[in-house]
Design an enzyme around this catalytic site. Structure first.
Site, PDB file in Angstrom:
ATOM      1  N   CYS A   1      62.582  18.818  18.610  1.00 30.19           N
ATOM      2  CA  CYS A   1      63.342  18.206  17.513  1.00 30.19           C
ATOM      3  C   CYS A   1      64.372  19.185  16.966  1.00 30.19           C
ATOM      4  O   CYS A   1      64.027  20.116  16.224  1.00 30.19           O
ATOM      5  CB  CYS A   1      62.392  17.755  16.397  1.00 30.19           C
ATOM      6  SG  CYS A   1      63.235  17.027  14.975  1.00 30.19           S
TER       7      CYS A   1
ATOM      8  N   CYS B   1      64.714  19.098  13.141  1.00 34.78           N
ATOM      9  CA  CYS B   1      63.613  19.800  12.468  1.00 34.78           C
ATOM     10  C   CYS B   1      63.779  21.313  12.527  1.00 34.78           C
ATOM     11  O   CYS B   1      63.569  22.009  11.522  1.00 34.78           O
ATOM     12  CB  CYS B   1      62.271  19.447  13.120  1.00 34.78           C
ATOM     13  SG  CYS B   1      61.923  17.692  13.280  1.00 34.78           S
ATOM     14  N   ASP B   2      64.147  21.842  13.694  1.00 31.31           N
ATOM     15  CA  ASP B   2      64.018  23.274  13.941  1.00 31.31           C
ATOM     16  C   ASP B   2      65.319  24.003  14.246  1.00 31.31           C
ATOM     17  O   ASP B   2      65.326  25.233  14.380  1.00 31.31           O
ATOM     18  CB  ASP B   2      63.054  23.497  15.116  1.00 31.31           C
ATOM     19  CG  ASP B   2      61.666  22.953  14.829  1.00 31.31           C
ATOM     20  OD1 ASP B   2      61.239  23.017  13.673  1.00 31.31           O
ATOM     21  OD2 ASP B   2      61.017  22.459  15.774  1.00 31.31           O
TER      22      ASP B   2
END
Length: 313
Positions: A133, A136-137
C-alpha cells in the site's frame, strides 16, 4: 440452543468495529466475530499517519482505541472462523468452527488479502520495507529508491503516487508491456522518475537485520539474474477477497467480491457488507470506517422494518 443477537458483525477490523459501535449505540444486541485479534491489518502497521485525529499512531494502539469505543455500548466479541451462513428470511444462522449463532442481520467485514510473490524475504521484511500500500507507507520512503512489482492499474497508479515522495521508482514486470490502462501508461512513461525492468520476476527480497536493501531479479527470457538496490518494495500482483464462506448466498460477483448498494446492503435482505470485501478503489481505514457507519445505521433501519412488518401482521 444457538446464541441469539440482533446483529452479527463478521470481522473486527476498523469497518466491523465501527459498524458494531453504531448498531450497539442504537440499542441493538451485537456480536463481533473474528478469527484473530481485533484490528485486522492495522495490527501489522507500525505507524498510521493518515487517520484523522492522530498525527501518528501505532496500528495496534489504534486497534485498541477502536475496540474500546466499539464495545462501550455493550457489543460483544468472540473468536471463531465462519464456515457458513444460512438465510431463513427474518433470521439467519451463522456457523463457526466453535459455535452456532442466530441473528436478524449480518454485516460482513472479512476484508481482503494481497496476493504474495512467495519469494524469500517477503514475509521477513513485511513492515520493514515490503509493503502492499503506497498510500499507507509511501511517506516512509521520501527521497529513496523503491521497487514496484506488477504491471496493472494498481501497480502503475501506486507507482505514480510514489514518484511524489521517492527519488526513483523502478517498475518490475514479468511481461514486455504493461496491462494498465493506456492513459495511466502514458503518464508513467512520461514521468522521468519512473523506469521499467521488463520480462522479469523478483526472485528474492534482500536486506540487513533491520530493513530491505534490495531485490534479486531474474529475466524470464534469458535467465540472467541481477541485483537492484532499493529501500522499499511495493507489491501489486492482485488482491483476493476473503469471501469463501459466503459463496452459497448469491451475493458475490464473478471475481468473488461482495456486491452492495450505496447503503452497504447486499441482494439478500438483512445481509450487509463493508470495507475490503467490496470491489473498491481505495482500501483504507477511513473508507472502511465510513462503510461501517453506513451499515450500522442500515441494520437498525432493517430491523425496524422487520418490527413494522410483524406489527402489521
Amino acid at each position: 440452543m444457538a446464541k441469539n443477537y440482533d446483529v452479527i458483525v463478521i470481522g473486527a477490523g476498523p469497518g466491523g468495529m465501527t459498524a458494531a459501535l453504531y448498531a450497539s449505540r442504537a440499542n441493538l444486541s451485537v456480536l463481533m466475530l473474528d478469527r484473530g485479534v481485533y484490528g485486522g491489518q492495522m495490527n501489522n502497521t507500525a505507524a498510521i499517519e493518515n487517520y484523522p485525529g492522530f498525527k501518528s499512531i501505532l496500528g495496534p494502539d489504534l486497534s485498541k482505541e477502536m475496540y474500546d469505543s466499539a464495545t462501550q455500548f455493550g457489543a460483544e466479541y468472540a473468536f471463531g472462523t465462519v464456515e457458513k451462513i444460512e438465510d431463513h428470511g427474518a433470521t439467519k444462522m451463522v456457523t463457526t468452527d466453535m459455535e452456532t449463532y442466530e441473528t436478524k442481520a449480518i454485516i460482513i467485514g472479512t476484508g481482503s488479502e494481497y496476493k504474495k510473490l512467495g519469494v524469500d524475504g517477503e514475509e521477513q521484511y513485511g513492515g520493514r520495507g515490503v509493503s502492499y500500500c503506497a498510500v499507507c507507507d509511501g511517506a516512509f520512503f521520501k527521497n529513496k529508491h523503491v521497487i514496484v512489482v506488477g504491471g496493472g492499474d494498481s501497480a502503475i497508479e501506486e507507482g505514480l503516487y510514489l514518484t511524489q515522495l521517492a527519488d526513483k521508482v523502478t517498475v518490475i514486470h514479468r511481461r514486455d508491456q504493461l496491462r494498465a490502462q493506456k492513459i495511466i501508461q502514458d503518464r508513467a512513461f512520461s514521468n522521468d522518475k519512473m523506469d521499467f525492468v521488463w520480462n522479469s520476476n523478483v526472485v528474492a527480497i534482500e536486506g540487513d537485520e533491520q530493513k530491505v536493501t534490495g531485490v534479486k531479479v531474474k529475466n524470464n527470457q534469458t535467465g540472467e539474474e541481477t541485483q537492484l538496490d532499493a529501500s522499499g518494495v511495493f507489491i501489486y500482483v492482485g488482491v483476493l477477497p476473503m469471501t469463501t464462506p459466503f459463496q452459497n448466498l448469491g451475493i458475490l460477483d464473478d471475481q468473488g467480491w461482495i456486491e452492495t448498494d450505496t447503503q452497504m446492503a447486499t441482494k439478500v435482505p438483512g445481509i450487509f457488507a463493508i470495507g475490503d470485501v467490496r470491489d473498491k478503489k481505495l482500501r483504507q481505514i477511513t473508507t472502511a470506517v465510513g462503510d461501517g457507519g453506513v451499515a450500522g445505521q442500515g441494520v437498525f433501519n432493517y430491523i425496524e422494518s422487520l418490527k413494522a412488518q410483524t406489527a402489521r401482521a
